[in-house]
Motif scaffolding. Structure first.
Motif, PDB file in Angstrom:
ATOM      1  N   ILE A 124     -38.212 -21.191 -24.272  1.00 41.51           N
ATOM      2  CA  ILE A 124     -39.540 -20.810 -24.768  1.00 41.51           C
ATOM      3  C   ILE A 124     -40.397 -22.032 -25.044  1.00 41.51           C
ATOM      4  O   ILE A 124     -41.562 -22.116 -24.603  1.00 41.51           O
ATOM      5  CB  ILE A 124     -39.409 -19.949 -26.043  1.00 41.51           C
ATOM      6  CG1 ILE A 124     -38.843 -18.572 -25.696  1.00 41.51           C
ATOM      7  CG2 ILE A 124     -40.765 -19.804 -26.736  1.00 41.51           C
ATOM      8  CD1 ILE A 124     -38.465 -17.744 -26.904  1.00 41.51           C
ATOM      9  N   TYR A 125     -39.847 -23.010 -25.737  1.00 40.22           N
ATOM     10  CA  TYR A 125     -40.666 -24.148 -26.147  1.00 40.22           C
ATOM     11  C   TYR A 125     -40.915 -25.127 -25.013  1.00 40.22           C
ATOM     12  O   TYR A 125     -41.959 -25.788 -24.988  1.00 40.22           O
ATOM     13  CB  TYR A 125     -40.028 -24.840 -27.352  1.00 40.22           C
ATOM     14  CG  TYR A 125     -40.108 -23.978 -28.592  1.00 40.22           C
ATOM     15  CD1 TYR A 125     -41.337 -23.648 -29.152  1.00 40.22           C
ATOM     16  CD2 TYR A 125     -38.957 -23.460 -29.182  1.00 40.22           C
ATOM     17  CE1 TYR A 125     -41.421 -22.843 -30.274  1.00 40.22           C
ATOM     18  CE2 TYR A 125     -39.028 -22.651 -30.313  1.00 40.22           C
ATOM     19  CZ  TYR A 125     -40.269 -22.339 -30.843  1.00 40.22           C
ATOM     20  OH  TYR A 125     -40.348 -21.529 -31.951  1.00 40.22           O
ATOM     21  N   VAL A 126     -40.025 -25.221 -24.067  1.00 44.09           N
ATOM     22  CA  VAL A 126     -40.289 -26.057 -22.889  1.00 44.09           C
ATOM     23  C   VAL A 126     -41.430 -25.451 -22.070  1.00 44.09           C
ATOM     24  O   VAL A 126     -42.329 -26.164 -21.612  1.00 44.09           O
ATOM     25  CB  VAL A 126     -39.019 -26.213 -22.034  1.00 44.09           C
ATOM     26  CG1 VAL A 126     -39.367 -26.816 -20.662  1.00 44.09           C
ATOM     27  CG2 VAL A 126     -38.010 -27.105 -22.736  1.00 44.09           C
ATOM     28  N   VAL A 127     -41.399 -24.133 -21.902  1.00 45.75           N
ATOM     29  CA  VAL A 127     -42.470 -23.471 -21.146  1.00 45.75           C
ATOM     30  C   VAL A 127     -43.796 -23.555 -21.904  1.00 45.75           C
ATOM     31  O   VAL A 127     -44.849 -23.832 -21.310  1.00 45.75           O
ATOM     32  CB  VAL A 127     -42.099 -22.003 -20.857  1.00 45.75           C
ATOM     33  CG1 VAL A 127     -43.279 -21.263 -20.236  1.00 45.75           C
ATOM     34  CG2 VAL A 127     -40.893 -21.937 -19.925  1.00 45.75           C
ATOM     35  N   LEU A 128     -43.769 -23.323 -23.219  1.00 44.76           N
ATOM     36  CA  LEU A 128     -44.995 -23.455 -24.017  1.00 44.76           C
ATOM     37  C   LEU A 128     -45.533 -24.880 -23.946  1.00 44.76           C
ATOM     38  O   LEU A 128     -46.748 -25.090 -23.851  1.00 44.76           O
ATOM     39  CB  LEU A 128     -44.730 -23.063 -25.468  1.00 44.76           C
ATOM     40  CG  LEU A 128     -44.593 -21.576 -25.772  1.00 44.76           C
ATOM     41  CD1 LEU A 128     -44.246 -21.361 -27.247  1.00 44.76           C
ATOM     42  CD2 LEU A 128     -45.882 -20.833 -25.426  1.00 44.76           C
ATOM     43  N   GLY A 129     -44.623 -25.848 -23.994  1.00 44.23           N
ATOM     44  CA  GLY A 129     -45.058 -27.233 -23.872  1.00 44.23           C
ATOM     45  C   GLY A 129     -45.712 -27.499 -22.534  1.00 44.23           C
ATOM     46  O   GLY A 129     -46.724 -28.211 -22.450  1.00 44.23           O
ATOM     47  N   GLY A 130     -45.165 -26.930 -21.473  1.00 39.60           N
ATOM     48  CA  GLY A 130     -45.768 -27.078 -20.157  1.00 39.60           C
ATOM     49  C   GLY A 130     -47.140 -26.429 -20.085  1.00 39.60           C
ATOM     50  O   GLY A 130     -48.065 -26.976 -19.469  1.00 39.60           O
ATOM     51  N   GLY A 163     -46.978 -23.822 -16.839  1.00 39.26           N
ATOM     52  CA  GLY A 163     -45.833 -23.170 -17.467  1.00 39.26           C
ATOM     53  C   GLY A 163     -44.771 -22.789 -16.453  1.00 39.26           C
ATOM     54  O   GLY A 163     -43.570 -22.894 -16.725  1.00 39.26           O
ATOM     55  N   ALA A 164     -45.200 -22.370 -15.259  1.00 36.92           N
ATOM     56  CA  ALA A 164     -44.243 -22.043 -14.199  1.00 36.92           C
ATOM     57  C   ALA A 164     -43.480 -23.289 -13.759  1.00 36.92           C
ATOM     58  O   ALA A 164     -42.267 -23.249 -13.515  1.00 36.92           O
ATOM     59  CB  ALA A 164     -44.982 -21.429 -13.003  1.00 36.92           C
ATOM     60  N   LEU A 165     -44.181 -24.407 -13.678  1.00 35.72           N
ATOM     61  CA  LEU A 165     -43.526 -25.662 -13.319  1.00 35.72           C
ATOM     62  C   LEU A 165     -42.526 -26.066 -14.412  1.00 35.72           C
ATOM     63  O   LEU A 165     -41.420 -26.530 -14.117  1.00 35.72           O
ATOM     64  CB  LEU A 165     -44.587 -26.750 -13.131  1.00 35.72           C
ATOM     65  CG  LEU A 165     -44.247 -27.919 -12.193  1.00 35.72           C
ATOM     66  CD1 LEU A 165     -43.963 -27.418 -10.795  1.00 35.72           C
ATOM     67  CD2 LEU A 165     -45.393 -28.917 -12.168  1.00 35.72           C
ATOM     68  N   ALA A 166     -42.912 -25.860 -15.663  1.00 36.43           N
ATOM     69  CA  ALA A 166     -42.022 -26.185 -16.783  1.00 36.43           C
ATOM     70  C   ALA A 166     -40.788 -25.280 -16.788  1.00 36.43           C
ATOM     71  O   ALA A 166     -39.703 -25.713 -17.199  1.00 36.43           O
ATOM     72  CB  ALA A 166     -42.774 -26.054 -18.101  1.00 36.43           C
ATOM     73  N   SER A 167     -40.949 -24.036 -16.333  1.00 34.08           N
ATOM     74  CA  SER A 167     -39.801 -23.124 -16.312  1.00 34.08           C
ATOM     75  C   SER A 167     -38.750 -23.594 -15.305  1.00 34.08           C
ATOM     76  O   SER A 167     -37.547 -23.413 -15.518  1.00 34.08           O
ATOM     77  CB  SER A 167     -40.259 -21.698 -15.982  1.00 34.08           C
ATOM     78  OG  SER A 167     -40.738 -21.607 -14.650  1.00 34.08           O
ATOM     79  N   ILE A 168     -39.204 -24.201 -14.204  1.00 37.33           N
ATOM     80  CA  ILE A 168     -38.261 -24.774 -13.237  1.00 37.33           C
ATOM     81  C   ILE A 168     -37.488 -25.923 -13.887  1.00 37.33           C
ATOM     82  O   ILE A 168     -36.270 -26.034 -13.764  1.00 37.33           O
ATOM     83  CB  ILE A 168     -39.001 -25.264 -11.982  1.00 37.33           C
ATOM     84  CG1 ILE A 168     -39.696 -24.094 -11.284  1.00 37.33           C
ATOM     85  CG2 ILE A 168     -38.045 -25.967 -11.027  1.00 37.33           C
ATOM     86  CD1 ILE A 168     -40.577 -24.512 -10.117  1.00 37.33           C
ATOM     87  N   PHE A 169     -38.225 -26.761 -14.591  1.00 36.55           N
ATOM     88  CA  PHE A 169     -37.593 -27.865 -15.317  1.00 36.55           C
ATOM     89  C   PHE A 169     -36.592 -27.321 -16.342  1.00 36.55           C
ATOM     90  O   PHE A 169     -35.484 -27.860 -16.491  1.00 36.55           O
ATOM     91  CB  PHE A 169     -38.669 -28.697 -16.014  1.00 36.55           C
ATOM     92  CG  PHE A 169     -38.125 -29.755 -16.932  1.00 36.55           C
ATOM     93  CD1 PHE A 169     -37.736 -30.987 -16.437  1.00 36.55           C
ATOM     94  CD2 PHE A 169     -38.017 -29.512 -18.297  1.00 36.55           C
ATOM     95  CE1 PHE A 169     -37.232 -31.967 -17.283  1.00 36.55           C
ATOM     96  CE2 PHE A 169     -37.513 -30.484 -19.147  1.00 36.55           C
ATOM     97  CZ  PHE A 169     -37.121 -31.719 -18.635  1.00 36.55           C
TER      98      PHE A 169
END
Length: 311
Positions: free
Chosen positions: A192-198, A73-79
């Motif tokens: 929210i959904y990008v982080v949840l997806g990650g 999720g942390a990696l997705a938050s960067i994205f």
């Protein structure tokens, strides 16, 4: 073949398809919000190595599973920051995320290659249901992470199609300008959904290193993240179809070895490893054509950065 062989093959299909299912469900959430994240493979690898390291140090696989979700999720938050706030190209950023996640996981996991885990997720038979002929051995003699998807898929399906937040999610992916005009916070929902997806991609990676093959090897996802991205199209961005597609891939992945063992036919191993990917591509082509015919396609704003000043 004997009935028992087919039952074992079907049960193995569910196990093999579960990590892909986690990742595909996460990608459905991100793409439904209008964000194309091609970094699934990298996030799965980071989840796999994080889950393994935390479990190796704490002897608690649930902590490892949660840590894997947080790390991915942390990696997705960067994205999300790069693509939503800075409006960077989503395809290029996603590919960079995969490369970064692959390198980072290899670096972090190097000391743990070949190291056994003190504990892993074990198969737990569901009382009563596991004794039902055929259905029991196929569906109810798995580890808890498999059972979790049995609840997650219908929950996401209901959320997407029968709740107001689910309607907002689909609106953000279809027409973010209209959703914004109605008071929906497009940027917040996409984050929210990008982080949840990650996080779900990380869960799929953790499944590999903590349950499916309890070990750590570099690039152990073996392209499953890319298969998950492709299956989102095959599933027409629907959680239930994603489940079927994931089990289809898992079934081919496990069935070829089952057939080899049952029939005693010598088949080159490289050919067996190639079959699931070939079948997935063929199914994807067919599904895409059906989608076009039925006029059911991707979210209208998929991969298009939203700028309030341009609405």
């Amino acid at each position: 073949m004997e009935v028992s062989v087919w039952i074992a093959a079907l049960a193995a299909a569910i196990t093999a398809g579960t990590p892909i299912l986690y990742a595909a469900l996460g990608e459905i959430l991100a793409e439904r919000a209008g964000v194309l994240n091609l970094g699934v493979e990298g996030m799965m690898l980071v989840g796999a190595v994080t889950g393994f390291i935390v479990t190796a140090r704490t002897a608690n696989p649930w902590l490892g599973f949660l840590a894997a979700m947080v790390a991915a999720g942390a990696l997705a938050s960067i994205f999300a920051f790069l693509t939503i706030t800075l409006r960077a190209n989503q395809v290029v950023t996603g590919l960079a995320l995969t490369l970064f996640g692959t390198g980072l996981s290899g670096f972090l996991g190097k000391p743990y290659i070949g190291q056994p885990l003190p504990t892993t997720f074990k198969a737990v038979a569901v009382p009563g249901l596991s004794q039902v002929p055929v259905i029991g051995p196929v569906f109810f003699q798995h580890n808890p992470l498999v059972y979790l998807t049995y609840f997650l898929v219908p929950l996401l399906w209901y959320y997407l199609y029968h709740t107001r937040p689910g309607l907002n999610l689909r609106a953000v992916g279809e027409n973010p300008a209209a959703a914004d005009a109605l008071g929906v916070n497009v940027f917040a929902l996409r984050y929210i959904y990008v982080v949840l997806g990650g996080m779900l991609a990380g869960a799929g990676g953790a499944f590999l290193s903590l349950a499916y093959a309890p070990t750590w090897l570099e690039n152990m996802t073996a392209g499953r993240g890319w298969i998950a991205v492709a299956l989102v199209i095959f599933a027409v961005w629907d959680p239930v179809r994603a489940l079927l597609g994931s089990y289809l891939f898992g079934g081919v992945d496990s069935l070829v070895y089952t057939l080899q063992a049952a029939t005693k036919i010598s088949i080159p191993s490289f050919f067996l490893k190639m079959l699931p990917y070939i079948l997935t591509v063929l199914v994807l082509i067919v599904a895409t054509r059906q989608t076009i015919v039925k006029h059911v396609g991707a979210p209208g704003a998929l991969a298009i950065p939203y700028d309030r000043e341009e609405r």
